[in-house]
Design an enzyme around this catalytic site. Structure first.
Site, PDB file in Angstrom:
ATOM      1  N   GLY A   1       0.806  -1.214   0.000  1.00 18.31           N
ATOM      2  CA  GLY A   1       0.000   0.000   0.000  1.00 18.31           C
ATOM      3  C   GLY A   1       0.838   1.262   0.000  1.00 18.31           C
ATOM      4  O   GLY A   1       1.283   1.741  -1.044  1.00 18.31           O
ATOM      5  N   CYS A   2       1.058   1.797   1.183  1.00 13.16           N
ATOM      6  CA  CYS A   2       1.709   3.103   1.294  1.00 13.16           C
ATOM      7  C   CYS A   2       3.183   3.080   0.922  1.00 13.16           C
ATOM      8  O   CYS A   2       3.712   4.080   0.442  1.00 13.16           O
ATOM      9  CB  CYS A   2       1.512   3.656   2.701  1.00 13.16           C
ATOM     10  SG  CYS A   2      -0.236   3.924   3.096  1.00 13.16           S
TER      11      CYS A   2
END
Length: 208
Positions: free
Chosen positions: A152-153
């Site tokens: 994700g991030c």
């Protein structure tokens, strides 16, 4: 030879995966290492204790070498309106609404006074934030990226770092995810297209 080895070989044969290397002015970027990923009962709970230990080691090495350390955190308004469609897509992000202790930094991965903290609402540390301007003003050209989550991030931040002209060096052991398979698959693809993926030992060597 494993399937991963085959895929890596195919990438290289097709012209992917060149090394970016470390520039002249690095910094460590710690992405979203929050209690939400470590506390039982949290919807974001993940097996990231080893990644936390590696991140703490990386932070310590950077500080000892007087290399800047920057941190990101997610903070959403009550109700999450500023999280837009991301908040709607991932209801578990409610743990980052203002006032939730799950949004606090994990022990050992918290900023010291004077260290930069970037507050964000979306996956990338660059999206809608001052991070690129801060790095440029400080003359930083390389980011050792660690934190959560790899798929994700970390992935979004590394991709945007490249697109903003910074060298993204993703530190394998200092990143984590809900499942090892997600971690490994995303690191493989990042190495092929957007970043250099380094071992913790190599990152520590470069920082020293």
């Amino acid at each position: 030879m494993t399937d991963s080895d085959d895929l890596i070989a195919d990438y290289r044969k097709s012209g992917f995966g060149e090394s970016l290397g470390c520039g002249r002015a690095p910094a460590v970027l710690v992405v979203d290492f929050a209690r939400a990923y470590l506390e039982d009962g949290s919807p974001l709970r993940a097996p990231v204790e080893d990644a936390l230990a590696a991140t703490v080691t990386l932070i310590g090495a950077a500080r000892a070498a007087e290399v800047p350390v920057l941190f990101t955190r997610v903070s959403l308004q009550p109700g999450g309106a500023d999280g837009g469609l991301f908040r709607r897509k991932v209801p578990a992000l409610r743990v980052f609404e203002e006032g939730s202790p799950l949004g606090d930094f994990a022990e050992g991965a918290a900023p010291r006074p004077g260290e930069t903290v970037v507050t964000k609402q979306y996956a990338s540390a660059f999206h809608g934030t001052s991070l690129a301007a801060t790095l440029t003003a400080s003359g930083i050209d390389t980011l050792f990226i660690c934190g959560l989550t790899t798929s994700g991030c970390i992935r979004a931040t590394a991709t945007d770092a490249l697109q903003h002209g910074f060298r993204p060096l993703v530190v394998d052991e200092a990143c984590g995810d809900r499942d090892r398979r997600l971690h490994e698959a995303n690191l493989l693809d990042l190495q092929a297209k957007y970043a250099d993926v380094l071992s913790l030992d190599r990152a520590l060597e470069l920082l020293r």
